[in-house]
Design an enzyme around this catalytic site. Structure first.
Site, mmCIF file in Angstrom:
data_model
loop_
_atom_site.group_PDB
_atom_site.id
_atom_site.type_symbol
_atom_site.label_atom_id
_atom_site.label_comp_id
_atom_site.label_asym_id
_atom_site.label_seq_id
_atom_site.Cartn_x
_atom_site.Cartn_y
_atom_site.Cartn_z
ATOM 1 N N THR A 1 0.865 -1.190 0.000
ATOM 2 C CA THR A 1 0.000 0.000 0.000
ATOM 3 C C THR A 1 0.898 1.234 0.000
ATOM 4 O O THR A 1 2.017 1.169 0.499
ATOM 5 C CB THR A 1 -0.861 -0.043 1.281
ATOM 6 O OG1 THR A 1 -1.817 -1.074 1.130
ATOM 7 C CG2 THR A 1 -1.564 1.263 1.552
ATOM 8 N N ASP B 1 -8.822 -0.331 5.659
ATOM 9 C CA ASP B 1 -8.771 0.954 6.377
ATOM 10 C C ASP B 1 -8.470 2.142 5.474
ATOM 11 O O ASP B 1 -8.810 3.289 5.810
ATOM 12 C CB ASP B 1 -7.679 0.883 7.452
ATOM 13 C CG ASP B 1 -6.308 0.610 6.823
ATOM 14 O OD1 ASP B 1 -6.157 -0.443 6.168
ATOM 15 O OD2 ASP B 1 -5.403 1.456 6.950
ATOM 16 N N GLY C 1 -0.853 -1.611 6.785
ATOM 17 C CA GLY C 1 -0.879 -2.799 7.636
ATOM 18 C C GLY C 1 -2.228 -3.467 7.517
ATOM 19 O O GLY C 1 -3.011 -3.144 6.620
HETATM 20 N N1 ASP Z 1 -4.088 -1.332 4.934
HETATM 21 C C1 ASP Z 1 -4.289 -1.983 3.667
HETATM 22 C C2 ASP Z 1 -5.596 -2.705 3.680
HETATM 23 O O1 ASP Z 1 -5.911 -3.344 4.666
HETATM 24 C C3 ASP Z 1 -3.219 -2.962 3.312
HETATM 25 C C4 ASP Z 1 -1.808 -2.527 3.578
HETATM 26 O O2 ASP Z 1 -1.538 -1.454 4.095
HETATM 27 O O3 ASP Z 1 -0.900 -3.302 3.235
HETATM 28 O O4 ASP Z 1 -6.298 -2.664 2.687
#
Ligand code: ASP
Length: 310
Positions: free
Chosen positions: A177, A208, A229
């Site tokens: 991300t 999120d 995350g």
């Molecule tokens: N936060 C992102 C999600 O849950 C994924 C990530 O940050 O790797 O969609």
């Protein structure tokens, strides 16, 4: 006028992956292009959008052109942008076919009375705004996603299965991300984030990233935060807003961030990473995942880029 020294931070995701040279160069480019906006007097929200566009357009991260596919072979992306001057925000969830979801989010913020558009109507809105398109996933990519789905018996708990497969070395983590926060010469803060979501997620899953208060938050009176995350954990603690609230109550960025990352781990076994920037230009980058690709620049020397921060 007493101009402030601008600051910009970017990230390319928290997870297990080691940053490669191309990703490092792209993060550097995102910092440089975002900082150039700040230097010429543009607002922080513009610098954040520009930096994220560089990352989305590169195809190197799990956002925009590089987004992972959901289990039905669809590519649905999430993004959000928030302006700390007036708490305006724009976001999109499950938007398809756009190369720059962060710009779709900006249009939601600037041109509608809403904060979040989702699904097919968000895709139609992106087309209406003439945001650059990207080709749909190829047949081969869709086939691979569907094969993954069959392996996971489709409607099972995809995240824990994904983690098991990652631990067994059978799957590359798709965590990249992207996000950015910035402070402009006028002392305004902004935050943004963009993602293709989590690897092997069920169709329709939204994390999120497009949720203001969870994945991003920016308030000139508290700070700016961009999260990465496991979205399912970040949402349940509304992490970005909690970090900003703690800074507004007097905590320095690192203390506010460490407190909330610990809470996430202790209460719900969540892992994450974040960019945090205070109104006075102090900032912190930290993560509870093994790695997080990120960088920062205050215009002095060379930008700092790494895949581990503590
Ligand atoms: N936060 C992102 C999600 O849950 C994924 C990530 O940050 O790797 O969609």
């Amino acid at each position: 006028m007493n101009a402030r020294k601008p600051v910009i931070l970017v990230h390319g995701g928290a997870g297990t992956g080691v940053m490669n040279a191309a990703e490092e160069a792209c993060l550097r480019d995102a910092l440089a292009q975002g900082y150039a906006e700040l230097e010429r007097g543009a607002p922080a929200v513009r610098a954040v959008e520009i930096a994220i566009r560089v990352l989305e357009g590169s195809g190197l991260f799990n956002a925009g052109a590089g987004s992972v596919l959901q289990l039905d072979g669809g590519r649905r992306m999430d993004a959000s942008l928030m302006d700390g001057r007036d708490l305006r925000a724009g976001a999109v969830a499950a938007v398809e076919g756009s190369r720059y979801p962060i710009t779709v989010a900006r249009h939601v913020m600037d041109e509608t009375d809403h904060v979040l558009l989702a699904g097919k109507p968000a895709t139609r809105f992106a087309r209406y705004c003439r945001i650059e398109r990207q080709a749909p996933p190829t047949a081969a990519a869709r086939k691979a996603a569907l094969a993954g789905a069959r392996k996971l018996a489709f409607a099972s708990k995809s995240w824990s299965l994904l983690q098991k497969m990652q631990r067994a070395g059978r799957l590359q983590a798709a965590c990249e991300t992207v996000g950015a926060v910035a402070l402009d010469q006028e002392g305004n803060l902004a935050a943004g984030a963009s993602t293709g979501g989590a690897g092997l997620m069920l169709p329709g899953r939204v994390g999120d990233t497009p949720q203001v208060g969870s994945g991003v938050y920016a308030d000139n009176e508290g700070g700016a935060v961009s999260m990465t995350g496991r979205g399912e954990a970040i949402i349940r603690i509304a992490v970005a807003k909690e970090i900003v609230d703690r800074m507004e109550a007097g905590a320095i960025p690192n203390r506010a961030l460490q407190f909330v990352l610990r809470k996430l781990a202790d209460r719900i076994n969540g892992t994450a990473g974040a960019l945090v920037l205070a109104p006075n230009g102090r900032f912190a980058i930290a993560h509870t995942t093994p790695r997080m690709s990120a960088g920062h620049w205050t215009g002095k020397g060379r930008p700092i880029i790494a895949d581990r921060f503590r």
